[in-house]
Design a protein around this motif. Structure first.
Motif, PDB file in Angstrom:
ATOM      1  N   ASP A   1       0.791  -1.232   0.000  1.00  0.00           N
ATOM      2  CA  ASP A   1       0.000   0.000   0.000  1.00  0.00           C
ATOM      3  C   ASP A   1       0.821   1.279   0.000  1.00  0.00           C
ATOM      4  OD1 ASP A   1       1.024  -0.368   2.516  1.00  0.00           O
ATOM      5  OD2 ASP A   1      -0.806   0.172   3.585  1.00  0.00           O
ATOM      6  N   GLY A   2       2.134   1.192  -0.065  1.00  0.00           N
ATOM      7  CA  GLY A   2       2.972   2.382  -0.025  1.00  0.00           C
ATOM      8  C   GLY A   2       2.938   3.197  -1.305  1.00  0.00           C
ATOM      9  N   ALA A   3       3.522   4.381  -1.253  1.00  0.00           N
ATOM     10  CA  ALA A   3       3.534   5.277  -2.411  1.00  0.00           C
ATOM     11  C   ALA A   3       4.217   4.632  -3.614  1.00  0.00           C
ATOM     12  CB  ALA A   3       4.235   6.581  -2.046  1.00  0.00           C
ATOM     13  N   LYS A   4       5.229   3.839  -3.355  1.00  0.00           N
ATOM     14  CA  LYS A   4       5.917   3.111  -4.415  1.00  0.00           C
ATOM     15  C   LYS A   4       5.663   1.604  -4.293  1.00  0.00           C
ATOM     16  CE  LYS A   4       7.900   6.873  -5.967  1.00  0.00           C
ATOM     17  NZ  LYS A   4       7.527   7.457  -7.289  1.00  0.00           N
ATOM     18  N   GLY A   5       4.564   1.275  -3.670  1.00  0.00           N
ATOM     19  CA  GLY A   5       4.221  -0.117  -3.455  1.00  0.00           C
ATOM     20  C   GLY A   5       3.440  -0.716  -4.606  1.00  0.00           C
ATOM     21  N   PHE A   6       3.073  -1.967  -4.434  1.00  0.00           N
ATOM     22  CA  PHE A   6       2.471  -2.760  -5.501  1.00  0.00           C
ATOM     23  C   PHE A   6       1.221  -2.108  -6.101  1.00  0.00           C
ATOM     24  CE2 PHE A   6      -0.658  -6.136  -6.572  1.00  0.00           C
ATOM     25  CZ  PHE A   6       0.001  -6.698  -7.651  1.00  0.00           C
ATOM     26  N   VAL A   7       0.279  -1.702  -5.266  1.00  0.00           N
ATOM     27  CA  VAL A   7      -0.997  -1.187  -5.783  1.00  0.00           C
ATOM     28  C   VAL A   7      -0.789   0.076  -6.599  1.00  0.00           C
ATOM     29  CG1 VAL A   7      -3.266  -0.280  -5.154  1.00  0.00           C
ATOM     30  CG2 VAL A   7      -2.329  -2.250  -3.930  1.00  0.00           C
ATOM     31  N   ASN A   8       0.022   0.995  -6.110  1.00  0.00           N
ATOM     32  CA  ASN A   8       0.216   2.262  -6.805  1.00  0.00           C
ATOM     33  C   ASN A   8       1.087   2.140  -8.050  1.00  0.00           C
ATOM     34  OD1 ASN A   8      -1.325   4.145  -5.244  1.00  0.00           O
ATOM     35  ND2 ASN A   8       0.183   3.915  -3.609  1.00  0.00           N
ATOM     36  N   VAL A   9       1.952   1.134  -8.095  1.00  0.00           N
ATOM     37  CA  VAL A   9       2.828   0.962  -9.247  1.00  0.00           C
ATOM     38  C   VAL A   9       2.139   0.194 -10.376  1.00  0.00           C
ATOM     39  CG1 VAL A   9       4.936  -0.199 -10.053  1.00  0.00           C
ATOM     40  CG2 VAL A   9       4.982   1.161  -7.958  1.00  0.00           C
ATOM     41  N   PHE A  10       1.304  -0.795 -10.022  1.00  0.00           N
ATOM     42  CA  PHE A  10       0.717  -1.656 -11.038  1.00  0.00           C
ATOM     43  C   PHE A  10      -0.688  -1.237 -11.478  1.00  0.00           C
ATOM     44  CE2 PHE A  10       4.202  -4.293  -9.758  1.00  0.00           C
ATOM     45  CZ  PHE A  10       4.503  -5.052 -10.875  1.00  0.00           C
ATOM     46  N   ALA A  11      -1.204  -0.145 -10.932  1.00  0.00           N
ATOM     47  CA  ALA A  11      -2.541   0.302 -11.331  1.00  0.00           C
ATOM     48  C   ALA A  11      -2.622   1.820 -11.307  1.00  0.00           C
ATOM     49  CB  ALA A  11      -3.606  -0.283 -10.402  1.00  0.00           C
ATOM     50  N   ASP A  12      -3.331   2.376 -12.286  1.00  0.00           N
ATOM     51  CA  ASP A  12      -3.579   3.813 -12.292  1.00  0.00           C
ATOM     52  C   ASP A  12      -4.602   4.179 -11.219  1.00  0.00           C
ATOM     53  OD1 ASP A  12      -1.888   4.381 -14.522  1.00  0.00           O
ATOM     54  OD2 ASP A  12      -3.441   3.572 -15.839  1.00  0.00           O
ATOM     55  N   LYS A  13      -5.594   3.306 -11.076  1.00  0.00           N
ATOM     56  CA  LYS A  13      -6.643   3.537 -10.087  1.00  0.00           C
ATOM     57  C   LYS A  13      -6.816   2.282  -9.238  1.00  0.00           C
ATOM     58  CE  LYS A  13      -9.176   6.789 -13.065  1.00  0.00           C
ATOM     59  NZ  LYS A  13     -10.459   7.075 -13.747  1.00  0.00           N
ATOM     60  N   GLY A  14      -5.763   1.935  -8.515  1.00  0.00           N
ATOM     61  CA  GLY A  14      -5.818   0.759  -7.669  1.00  0.00           C
ATOM     62  C   GLY A  14      -6.660   0.992  -6.430  1.00  0.00           C
ATOM     63  N   SER A  15      -6.924  -0.094  -5.723  1.00  0.00           N
ATOM     64  CA  SER A  15      -7.748  -0.012  -4.519  1.00  0.00           C
ATOM     65  C   SER A  15      -7.076  -0.792  -3.392  1.00  0.00           C
ATOM     66  CB  SER A  15      -9.150  -0.574  -4.780  1.00  0.00           C
ATOM     67  OG  SER A  15      -9.891  -0.648  -3.582  1.00  0.00           O
ATOM     68  N   VAL A  16      -6.410  -0.066  -2.508  1.00  0.00           N
ATOM     69  CA  VAL A  16      -5.803  -0.691  -1.339  1.00  0.00           C
ATOM     70  C   VAL A  16      -6.883  -1.339  -0.476  1.00  0.00           C
ATOM     71  CG1 VAL A  16      -4.535  -0.230   0.797  1.00  0.00           C
ATOM     72  CG2 VAL A  16      -3.805   0.839  -1.349  1.00  0.00           C
ATOM     73  N   GLU A  17      -8.074  -0.742  -0.452  1.00  0.00           N
ATOM     74  CA  GLU A  17      -9.163  -1.262   0.373  1.00  0.00           C
ATOM     75  C   GLU A  17      -9.544  -2.695  -0.022  1.00  0.00           C
ATOM     76  OE1 GLU A  17      -9.169   1.676  -1.175  1.00  0.00           O
ATOM     77  OE2 GLU A  17      -8.852   2.950   0.604  1.00  0.00           O
ATOM     78  N   ARG A  18      -9.387  -3.038  -1.289  1.00  0.00           N
ATOM     79  CA  ARG A  18      -9.748  -4.380  -1.740  1.00  0.00           C
ATOM     80  C   ARG A  18      -8.879  -5.470  -1.108  1.00  0.00           C
ATOM     81  NH1 ARG A  18     -10.611  -3.760  -8.316  1.00  0.00           N
ATOM     82  NH2 ARG A  18     -12.613  -2.647  -8.262  1.00  0.00           N
ATOM     83  N   LEU A  19      -7.722  -5.097  -0.629  1.00  0.00           N
ATOM     84  CA  LEU A  19      -6.840  -6.090  -0.022  1.00  0.00           C
ATOM     85  C   LEU A  19      -7.481  -6.757   1.193  1.00  0.00           C
ATOM     86  CD1 LEU A  19      -3.475  -4.103  -0.214  1.00  0.00           C
ATOM     87  CD2 LEU A  19      -4.074  -6.131  -1.564  1.00  0.00           C
TER      88      LEU A  19
END
Length: 395
Positions: A167-185
């Protein structure tokens, strides 16, 4: 190593077995999160469980947890991950693989967190093969198996990683998606499980092809049509589906064929449905299939686009040489959670694709053991069955 019986390091065994599982594009899939979790997690869990002599119940727990973690990681970046050109098994797979391997090694929650943190550095995978072919996709579920097992090994030896890897700024969700959802984790974790949304493939080709393939078969049968009766076929898919399986018209290798809805419908027109022996060199050279592929147009369908990615349905319109037009939409192909294969159909598929590797008695014994897996005292007993009979220890 399955079938061959070669004994090797768990990393290598998992890599080979995952390639076997995914190499024919005949494995599990999850439309909602766009990944093939079983072909990653089961080889990891089986290899590590054999290494540590785990019970069947321990194998099941590690497999279920690994699957759910991988599926949730993929869901957090869906559909952007695939749209941007990253394949979700090697992207999200290392996380689930690390959980499965770590649990079997008895890691504590703190240690599992470090395994996850390390696993993120292995995430990757590109899908250019959907545009120009190539066989590298065959190992796309294998790559994350070694990543997860190795991440656990490194964590057990003291290596650490960023605990914000997801969930970090350079983490998986933000790097692999334009509009990712950390909440879905963690959304409804404990009450809702994405594993329930996993489907099985009835045909060994990309899942985007399954719905139009069944729609096409239905119309051909219902109207008693032959290939010569068809002037044009229009396939409507989501925008991503149209690019994913509508770019390669004339494949030159098996994987290209498995990602060509045009060529696959050409095969189906002449009675060849995608199975274990399909997309052979002989079939790829069949001029009838290529000629029919030229009559197939692929376009974006508004309904399919609106329902994507939760649903990978499609619509087929046939225009006959005498001017008639027939249309059929399939939202849920065979094997999807909404239209699941029966238990007998699943075991029928198992029997068909293992008939050259296992005899009937051996297959029946495997089925019996899998059905009663929670009671299995040692996974090594199951592993011993998953090789050629000539290589099995005497019972």
């Amino acid at each position: 190593m399955l079938f061959h019986g070669l004994r090797t390091h768990p990393e290598h065994a998992a890599f080979a077995n995952a390639t076997f599982g995914h190499g024919q594009d005949f494995d599990d899939t999850c439309q909602m999160v766009q990944t093939h979790a079983g072909a990653v997690i089961i080889p990891v869990a089986l290899a590590v469980a054999e290494e540590v002599n785990a019970t069947g119940e321990q194998l099941l727990r590690a497999t279920a947890a690994g699957l759910e973690v991988m599926l949730r990681a993929a869901h957090a970046v869906s559909p952007d991950c695939l749209r941007r050109g990253h394949h979700t098994p090697p992207a999200a797979g290392p996380f689930g693989a690390a959980i499965a391997a770590g649990l079997l090694h008895g890691q504590s929650p703190t240690e599992l967190a470090q395994s996850l943190a390390i696993a993120g550095s292995f995430s990757g995978g590109l899908i250019e093969y959907t545009q120009s072919g190539g066989s590298v996709k065959r190992i796309h579920t294998a790559i994350p198996t070694t990543a997860g097992i190795r991440a656990v090994a490194l964590a057990r030896r003291g290596m650490t990683g960023p605990l914000t890897v997801l969930d970090g700024a350079k983490g998986f969700v933000n790097v692999f998606a334009d509009k990712g959802s950390v909440e879905r984790l963690t959304d409804q974790l404990g009450t809702r499980y994405i594993i329930e949304k996993v489907g099985l493939k009835a045909y060994n080709c990309c899942y985007f092809i399954h719905a139009p393939l069944e729609a096409f078969q239905f119309l051909m049968r219902q109207k008693s049509l032959t290939p010569d009766d068809i002037a044009e076929v229009t396939v409507g898919l989501s925008a991503h589906g149209a690019v994913h399986v509508g770019t390669i018209v004339h494949p030159v290798d098996p994987l290209g064929g498995q990602f060509s809805v045009q060529f696959t419908l050409g095969m189906a027109a002449y009675g060849e449905l995608p199975g274990l022996d399909s997309y052979s060199d002989e079939q790829l050279a069949d001029t009838r299939f290529h000629a029919f592929a030229d009559r197939v147009k692929v376009e974006t369908d508004p309904v399919a686009e609106a329902e994507y990615p939760e649903n990978w349905g499609g619509v087929v319109t046939l225009t006959t040489t005498d001017g008639h037009t027939y249309r059929r939409r399939v939202r849920y192909a065979t094997g999807t959670p909404q239209n699941p294969m029966t238990g007998d159909e699943v075991w029928g598929k198992f029997s068909r694709i293992t008939t050259d590797a296992l005899d009937g008695e051996q297959a029946a014994h495997i089925r019996e053991m899998v059905h009663d897996l929670p009671a299995l005292d040692s996974v090594r007993r199951l592993s011993a069955l998953l090789v050629q009979r000539a290589l099995q220890p005497s019972r």
